[in-house]
Motif scaffolding. Sequence first.
Motif, PDB file in Angstrom:
ATOM      1  N   ASP A  91      29.705  42.088  45.999  1.00 24.77           N
ATOM      2  CA  ASP A  91      30.601  41.439  45.698  1.00 24.77           C
ATOM      3  C   ASP A  91      30.744  41.230  43.504  1.00 24.77           C
ATOM      4  OD1 ASP A  91      33.481  41.345  44.174  1.00 24.77           O
ATOM      5  OD2 ASP A  91      34.027  40.566  46.664  1.00 24.77           O
ATOM      6  N   ALA A  92      30.985  41.993  42.857  1.00 24.40           N
ATOM      7  CA  ALA A  92      31.385  41.446  41.420  1.00 24.40           C
ATOM      8  C   ALA A  92      32.067  40.780  41.290  1.00 24.40           C
ATOM      9  CB  ALA A  92      30.294  42.734  40.787  1.00 24.40           C
ATOM     10  N   VAL A 108      31.951  37.245  38.608  1.00 26.63           N
ATOM     11  CA  VAL A 108      32.344  37.178  37.368  1.00 26.63           C
ATOM     12  C   VAL A 108      33.345  36.305  37.789  1.00 26.63           C
ATOM     13  CG1 VAL A 108      34.358  38.026  36.065  1.00 26.63           C
ATOM     14  CG2 VAL A 108      32.106  39.376  36.950  1.00 26.63           C
ATOM     15  N   GLN A 109      33.867  34.994  38.372  1.00 28.74           N
ATOM     16  CA  GLN A 109      35.056  34.221  38.788  1.00 28.74           C
ATOM     17  C   GLN A 109      33.889  33.331  38.892  1.00 28.74           C
ATOM     18  OE1 GLN A 109      36.803  35.444  41.823  1.00 28.74           O
ATOM     19  NE2 GLN A 109      38.852  37.119  40.584  1.00 28.74           N
ATOM     20  N   GLY A 110      32.746  32.607  38.556  1.00 29.34           N
ATOM     21  CA  GLY A 110      32.175  31.896  38.923  1.00 29.34           C
ATOM     22  C   GLY A 110      31.534  31.517  39.461  1.00 29.34           C
ATOM     23  N   ARG A 137      38.735  34.272  32.766  1.00 29.59           N
ATOM     24  CA  ARG A 137      37.866  35.845  33.636  1.00 29.59           C
ATOM     25  C   ARG A 137      37.976  35.155  35.282  1.00 29.59           C
ATOM     26  NH1 ARG A 137      35.394  37.962  30.622  1.00 29.59           N
ATOM     27  NH2 ARG A 137      33.262  37.217  31.167  1.00 29.59           N
ATOM     28  N   LYS A 138      37.016  33.872  34.913  1.00 27.71           N
ATOM     29  CA  LYS A 138      36.459  32.956  36.054  1.00 27.71           C
ATOM     30  C   LYS A 138      38.109  32.650  37.465  1.00 27.71           C
ATOM     31  CE  LYS A 138      32.163  32.183  34.832  1.00 27.71           C
ATOM     32  NZ  LYS A 138      30.992  30.870  34.337  1.00 27.71           N
ATOM     33  N   LEU A 139      38.847  32.090  36.711  1.00 28.12           N
ATOM     34  CA  LEU A 139      40.179  32.117  37.195  1.00 28.12           C
ATOM     35  C   LEU A 139      40.274  32.996  38.070  1.00 28.12           C
ATOM     36  CD1 LEU A 139      41.139  29.035  35.184  1.00 28.12           C
ATOM     37  CD2 LEU A 139      40.246  28.792  37.845  1.00 28.12           C
ATOM     38  N   GLY A 140      40.160  34.064  37.742  1.00 23.69           N
ATOM     39  CA  GLY A 140      40.738  35.215  38.349  1.00 23.69           C
ATOM     40  C   GLY A 140      41.571  36.203  37.234  1.00 23.69           C
ATOM     41  N   GLY A 141      41.847  35.987  35.903  1.00 21.48           N
ATOM     42  CA  GLY A 141      42.662  36.606  35.130  1.00 21.48           C
ATOM     43  C   GLY A 141      42.192  37.787  34.808  1.00 21.48           C
TER      44      GLY A 141
END
Length: 255
Positions: free
Chosen positions: A55-56, A60-62, A224-228
Amino acid sequence: ERGRRCILVNLPVTYPPLTKHVTLTSLLTQGDNAVFPEGLKSKHPALGGYRVFPDARLRVQGKRDEYLKDIRAVESARFACVQALWNKPWDCFFAVFSGTDWVSHEAFPAMEAGRFDEEPEAAGMFEDVDRYLGWVAARLGPEDHLLLVSDHGFRTAKGVFYLNEWLEEQGYLVPDYRRPAFPPSHRMEQAALDAAQGRSRMPAFALRAVHRNKAARIFAKAYRKLGGTWPASLTVDPGRSRASAICMKLRRPSP
């Protein structure tokens, strides 16, 4: 070509399949079906759990630990496919386990130094593959040959040189801010991110402004790591560029 019966599991560049033999595709797979012939799933339910990539979104979300665990889950499901197909008639059974590569990208320095307790999931991936190999070796016939190969090794590095980044700085390359995407070899990862974050794209002028501003890039990465919704990489504008490194991410290195 010689009429040998093949079973191919995760062999790169097999999508779309060029043979009617059993093929579970790998890199460059488009869409969500990687099992051919398609009727195999009904005969072997384990094949329904086959995935090409972890799951990428986690990476990306850390969410590093979750990402490493998912790598092992992908390979566990892949091995279940190997087990399900093993008793079918074959002359060549080919399988690639990508997990040792993926976890090394995340945890190689600690493992190289022998600090396996710091990276239990990464070390566990190698233990898993040892177990998979043991299962296969125990089932070889007297005329069978087992070949264990690797396409590359690993080493630590003091830094990373982003070739496309340098080409951009020298004026040879222009990013395509209108169509940010992963390299062609990782389109399935891009599809996973699109599904998680929605298919909305940032306006080209916003991507350009952020890409050229160090402070803004740091904010975008955190967002982006927070889901944005923010692209993880950019592609090259071929009409405005004179040189580029093929299939390499174009991104600003973190400070």
